[in-house]
Design a protein around this motif. Structure first.
Motif, PDB file in Angstrom:
ATOM      1  N   THR A 203       3.408 -23.170 -37.387  1.00 42.99           N
ATOM      2  CA  THR A 203       4.737 -22.605 -37.613  1.00 42.99           C
ATOM      3  C   THR A 203       4.690 -21.559 -38.720  1.00 42.99           C
ATOM      4  N   PHE A 207       5.792 -17.675 -38.460  1.00 43.08           N
ATOM      5  CA  PHE A 207       6.843 -17.068 -39.276  1.00 43.08           C
ATOM      6  C   PHE A 207       6.310 -15.894 -40.085  1.00 43.08           C
TER       7      PHE A 207
ATOM      8  N   ARG B   2      22.278 -11.272 -21.652  1.00 38.86           N
ATOM      9  CA  ARG B   2      21.815 -11.106 -23.028  1.00 38.86           C
ATOM     10  C   ARG B   2      22.056 -12.365 -23.832  1.00 38.86           C
ATOM     11  N   LYS B   3      23.271 -12.961 -23.572  1.00 34.84           N
ATOM     12  CA  LYS B   3      23.610 -14.176 -24.318  1.00 34.84           C
ATOM     13  C   LYS B   3      22.667 -15.304 -23.949  1.00 34.84           C
ATOM     14  N   SER B   6      19.306 -14.816 -25.561  1.00 36.40           N
ATOM     15  CA  SER B   6      19.391 -15.110 -26.990  1.00 36.40           C
ATOM     16  C   SER B   6      19.433 -16.607 -27.221  1.00 36.40           C
ATOM     17  N   LEU B   7      20.207 -17.290 -26.344  1.00 38.69           N
ATOM     18  CA  LEU B   7      20.340 -18.727 -26.492  1.00 38.69           C
ATOM     19  C   LEU B   7      18.977 -19.403 -26.393  1.00 38.69           C
ATOM     20  N   ILE B   9      15.994 -18.096 -26.991  1.00 37.42           N
ATOM     21  CA  ILE B   9      15.214 -17.798 -28.202  1.00 37.42           C
ATOM     22  C   ILE B   9      15.661 -18.692 -29.351  1.00 37.42           C
ATOM     23  N   VAL B  10      16.982 -18.769 -29.523  1.00 38.26           N
ATOM     24  CA  VAL B  10      17.517 -19.516 -30.661  1.00 38.26           C
ATOM     25  C   VAL B  10      17.166 -20.990 -30.558  1.00 38.26           C
ATOM     26  N   LEU B  13      13.487 -21.518 -31.305  1.00 34.43           N
ATOM     27  CA  LEU B  13      13.162 -21.377 -32.732  1.00 34.43           C
ATOM     28  C   LEU B  13      13.688 -22.563 -33.533  1.00 34.43           C
ATOM     29  N   SER B  14      14.939 -22.957 -33.256  1.00 36.24           N
ATOM     30  CA  SER B  14      15.510 -24.084 -34.006  1.00 36.24           C
ATOM     31  C   SER B  14      14.721 -25.350 -33.727  1.00 36.24           C
ATOM     32  N   LEU B  16      11.570 -25.570 -32.894  1.00 34.00           N
ATOM     33  CA  LEU B  16      10.303 -25.456 -33.624  1.00 34.00           C
ATOM     34  C   LEU B  16      10.508 -25.796 -35.092  1.00 34.00           C
TER      35      LEU B  16
ATOM     36  N   ALA C   9      18.372 -26.685 -39.276  1.00 36.70           N
ATOM     37  CA  ALA C   9      17.917 -26.041 -38.041  1.00 36.70           C
ATOM     38  C   ALA C   9      19.101 -25.472 -37.271  1.00 36.70           C
ATOM     39  N   VAL C  10      20.198 -26.232 -37.220  1.00 37.46           N
ATOM     40  CA  VAL C  10      21.375 -25.769 -36.478  1.00 37.46           C
ATOM     41  C   VAL C  10      21.963 -24.529 -37.133  1.00 37.46           C
ATOM     42  N   PHE C  12      20.501 -22.359 -39.054  1.00 32.00           N
ATOM     43  CA  PHE C  12      19.579 -21.236 -38.875  1.00 32.00           C
ATOM     44  C   PHE C  12      19.755 -20.646 -37.466  1.00 32.00           C
ATOM     45  N   GLY C  13      19.785 -21.563 -36.460  1.00 36.42           N
ATOM     46  CA  GLY C  13      19.940 -21.093 -35.090  1.00 36.42           C
ATOM     47  C   GLY C  13      21.262 -20.388 -34.882  1.00 36.42           C
ATOM     48  N   LEU C  16      21.183 -16.891 -36.320  1.00 40.50           N
ATOM     49  CA  LEU C  16      20.372 -16.004 -35.487  1.00 40.50           C
ATOM     50  C   LEU C  16      21.123 -15.637 -34.208  1.00 40.50           C
ATOM     51  N   TYR C  17      21.811 -16.653 -33.625  1.00 48.74           N
ATOM     52  CA  TYR C  17      22.542 -16.414 -32.382  1.00 48.74           C
ATOM     53  C   TYR C  17      23.641 -15.372 -32.606  1.00 48.74           C
ATOM     54  N   LEU C  20      22.113 -11.954 -32.780  1.00 51.46           N
ATOM     55  CA  LEU C  20      21.584 -11.448 -31.513  1.00 51.46           C
ATOM     56  C   LEU C  20      22.688 -11.073 -30.543  1.00 51.46           C
ATOM     57  N   THR C  21      23.818 -11.810 -30.563  1.00 53.37           N
ATOM     58  CA  THR C  21      24.788 -11.583 -29.495  1.00 53.37           C
ATOM     59  C   THR C  21      26.024 -10.792 -29.920  1.00 53.37           C
TER      60      THR C  21
END
Lengths: 486, 229, 114
Positions: A203, A207, B2-3, B6-7, B9-10, B13-14, B16, C9-10, C12-13, C16-17, C20-21
């Motif tokens: 990880t 990053f 797109r959404k 993105s979802l 990816i998010v 990542l979360s 991970l 984690a939530v 952060f996500g 990011l979301y 991105l959107t």
């Protein structure tokens, strides 16, 4: 004795004091700028000479036993410092005439940028690296926006969003590294990092790759760069392409070698990603009409070559890669300063606008063409030497596919740079009026372009500087022992 | 589309991130152990966070101060030069009187937090923010013209440069005394008695400089951002 | 501990979301703020030792058995200041862009640009 820290502190002090100096006398600002830049260059040269004899470790606040922050100057740092010194000096002299917008702020931010890049290259501490990384980022956003045109604001905003994302990922990786190693200086981090669980290490690698990769333009993360370069002043482009991107790359290389070692897996990721990066960037560059965008994509492509060379993980690969970092800095600075002169003299920003400038500005165009030929990788210029070394290193380690694509990449770049050269030396449709060009604009361009030629003809000059780089990268225990003072 | 991308990816990542957190190992925290057990002895600062920020890792703090400096000078040129009126909410006399009454106290708290940064919670950054609140309050209640007249922008930028330069120059004391840059606990300075106001060498002075810098920087930022064309 | 990690984690996500959107520049700035808060939270939770006190000693010292790790606290202060600086810079840029285009939506800005 205390010169290593002055490399960072002198530009900082200059930046802080310029505002106060301006209240006394406006004329003094430029004088102080030039004096400080000159002293800085002299200090850098003396430190680099010293570091070539034996690496330097400087403990800030006299905290030995790694309680505080230390500066470590091995060959790799010394090479970066020399590159920063030469380019920033040239650009500062160039800016004296080129910059006519928010002069005071421009110099303040430039000096902060130089201090930040210097700090990134010299520091031996993970979190300190992050702090300087952010100084570099913030001053970069500001310098992009400084012309106050629409393109500059959009470029700056895009840069800022990408930059903040990258900063977030780097910070996350650093705090995770602290948690699993209990230390922040490179030596102890590197020594303890192997005990961490596999997943955490992976990880952290991801990053760091995303974080720094956004800044040095790995291919899917590169989209900000051309837009940013369009709106920014040419002097900043030269600094950015020459040292800002390279500093992020430097930090990434340093961290990968110290924390993970160049294992076969990581090496392959970097090699193939590098190949993809330069192929995509060359293809995109071919479609550009704007000069700055073209050069921007070309900068991304050179990063690909460097990643490939470093990913090989052999001594010759590292030498080739670090030599290409140095050479690309010189070539890109020359090209951007040249483009800056063209836009200053006749307002050229597209390739078509260059028509006939080869006749009305023969000397500048000649210097520009030298750098172009060098970056394509034609002999006898420096770009040829470093690309040849990369090719050789890839061949030795039997990455035949990668080795095959290096000349392909050169051919691609030949195609689009020929368009530029052709435009320069074709007959103009009408008479061009050329503004007189001050020597402060011309001399840095000439000197940097001459350096491209000299480094190509006498490569031994810089070899003394880079031959020790693999010693501290490949065998991280050398670096660790150096920092621990053993 | 797109959404959706993105979802994915998010979520990846979360996920991970969460998996990484759950498999985090601990290490020997020798460094923090040392700070906890010997930090107060070595630097004579009871506030260990201050000891780390202004002595062990003072170079980081210099970088931090530089960030504030860079942002303040950038915002100062980005925003319009013309001082136009901000969107004016007319406040009643109660608001204005209360604000003027509060200011001396705010000043005292700010000064206290800066001055006692090495023995109690606080420090240059926290105290500086409180000092900046004073000018922000003046701007909000009495308008930007009044605020800029009371504390002129040139004075603020002078204070900012002064604070930043002061930090660097205090760092040179270490070199003058024959040590390295920013040397404090390891220099020949008399650190005084632990827990007293005048102790721990240059730490309170650096705190003061940082406080000045942050206060000036933040009020420059706020006053610049609130101007409207 | 686990719940906090989940929250981080939530957060952060989510941040990011949003980046991105969303099309609105201010919301992008907010998204970045959310991501940064997640990281500050991580700093705090990693420095936490159950039953530990704040790393500020008494004058007679050594009165405490267990003190939380002071390093992440110092680092998070630096991270907060840097984050605040960048956010301020971002808001200033948003003001400038709004003055030019009279809109905050990326789509409309692109349309106006042609």
């Amino acid at each position: 004795m205390d010169t290593p820290v002055l490399l960072v502190v002198l530009p900082l002090l200059t930046a802080f004091s310029l505002g106060i100096i301006k209240t006394f006398s406006k004329k003094l600002v430029k004088a102080v700028t030039v004096i400080s830049a000159t002293v800085h260059l002299a200090l850098i040269i003396s430190v680099v000479r010293e570091a070539m004899q034996s690496p330097i470790v400087y403990h800030l606040g006299d905290w030995d036993n790694l309680l505080g922050i230390s500066l470590v100057i091995d060959s790799f740092s010394a090479m970066m410092a020399l590159l920063v010194g030469v380019l920033s000096y040239g650009v500062i002299i160039y800016s004296l005439v080129y910059v006519d917008f928010h002069e005071l702020k421009y110099y303040v931010l430039s000096f902060l940028l130089i201090a930040g890049v210097m700090g990134m290259s010299l520091t031996g501490d993970l979190f300190n690296l992050y702090v300087f990384f952010e100084i570099v980022s913030i001053t970069s956003y500001a310098l992009v926006a400084i012309k106050e045109e629409e393109a500059s604001f959009e470029g700056a905003f895009k840069y800022l969003v990408m930059g903040m994302l990258s900063g977030t990922f780097v910070l996350l990786a650093i705090i995770l590294t602290y948690q699993v190693t209990g230390a922040l200086n490179f030596a102890q981090v590197a020594a303890n990092f192997g005990d961490a669980p596999m997943l955490v290490r992976q990880t952290i690698f991801v990053f760091f790759l995303i974080g720094f990769g956004t800044k040095f333009c790995l291919v899917p993360l590169h989209a900000w760069l051309p837009d940013v370069y369009c709106g920014a002043p040419a002097s900043f482009n030269a600094l950015s392409s020459g040292i800002v991107i390279k500093a992020s790359l430097y930090a990434f290389i340093r961290i990968v070698f110290l924390l993970f070692g160049m294992t076969a897996g990581i090496g392959q990721i970097l090699i193939y990603w590098g190949v993809i990066t330069f192929l995509v960037a060359h293809t995109l560059a071919y479609q550009q009409e704007s000069l700055k965008r073209l050069l921007g994509y070309s900068s991304i492509a050179q990063i690909g070559y460097i990643l490939l060379a470093i990913g090989l993980g052999t001594e010759s690969g590292i030498i080739a890669g670090s030599y290409h970092i140095f050479n690309d800095g010189l070539m890109k600075a020359t090209l951007f300063l040249g483009v800056g002169i063209f836009s200053y003299a006749v307002g050229a920003s597209k390739i078509d606008d260059l028509r006939g400038l080869g006749f009305s500005m023969p000397k500048i165009s000649f210097a520009f063409v030298i750098a172009t030929l060098a970056i394509i990788g034609l002999p006898p210029f420096n770009g040829f030497i470093s690309k040849w070394l990369i090719l050789q290193a890839a061949w030795e380690t039997e990455y035949i596919v990668a080795a095959f694509f290096i000349p392909v990449g050169s051919l691609l770049s030949l195609a689009y740079y020929l368009k530029v050269i052709k435009a320069l030396y074709s007959r103009p449709e009408r008479e061009i009026e050329v503004k007189p060009i001050d020597w402060k604009l011309r001399v840095p361009t000439y000197v940097l372009s001459a350096a491209c030629l000299v480094m190509g003809i006498i490569p031994g000059l810089s070899l003394a500087l880079i031959e020790n780089i693999p010693k501290f990268l490949l065998d991280s225990s050398n670096y660790i022992n150096l920092l621990l003072g053993r | 589309m797109r959404k959706f991308a993105s979802l994915i990816i998010v979520v990846l990542l979360s996920g991970l991130l969460l998996m990484t957190f759950l498999s985090l190992s601990t290490a020997d925290y020798d460094l923090s152990e040392h700070y906890i057990n010997h930090g107060a002895e070595e630097t004579k600062a009871l506030n260990l966070v201050t000891a780390i920020l202004f002595d062990y890792r003072a170079f980081d703090t210099l970088g931090e101060a530089t960030v504030v400096f860079a942002v303040a000078s950038t915002i100062a040129f980005l925003v319009p030069k013309r001082t136009a009126s901000m969107i004016s909410a007319r406040f009643s006399i109660i608001m204005q009187q209360t604000t003027s009454l509060l200011i001396p106290f705010l000043f005292m708290i700010g000064a206290y937090i800066i001055a006692y940064g090495h023995i109690s919670p606080g420090g240059g950054f926290a105290g500086g923010v409180i000092l900046a609140v004073i000018t922000i309050l003046i701007t909000v209640t009495f308008g930007i013209r009044y605020s800029d007249r009371q504390v002129r922008p040139e004075i603020k930028s002078f204070m900012e440069s002064f604070g930043a330069m002061g930090f660097v120059l205090l760092g040179f004391i270490g070199i003058v005394l024959g040590g390295n840059f920013l040397a404090n606990a390891n220099s020949t300075l008399d650190l005084g008695v632990k827990g007293e106001l005048i102790s721990s060498g240059i730490i309170p002075h650096i705190n003061l400089m940082t406080g000045l810098k942050v206060a000036a920087g933040l009020s420059i930022m706020f006053n610049s951002l609130i101007k409207e064309e | 501990m686990e719940q906090t990690f989940l929250a981080i984690a939530v957060l952060f996500g989510l941040g990011l979301y949003i980046i991105l959107t969303h099309q609105n520049l201010i919301k992008i700035a907010m998204g970045i703020g959310v991501m940064e808060s997640a990281i500050i939270l991580l700093f705090i939770i990693l420095s936490y030792r159950p039953g530990g006190t704040a790393p500020i000693l008494d004058a007679d010292a050594q009165a405490y058995d267990l003190i939380v790790d002071p390093i992440p606290q110092a680092l998070s202060l630096t991270a907060i200041v840097i984050g605040a600086g960048t956010t301020a810079l971002m808001l200033a840029l948003i003001i400038k862009i709004y003055n030019r285009y009279n809109t905050l939506y990326i789509d409309e800005i692109k349309k106006l640009k042609g």
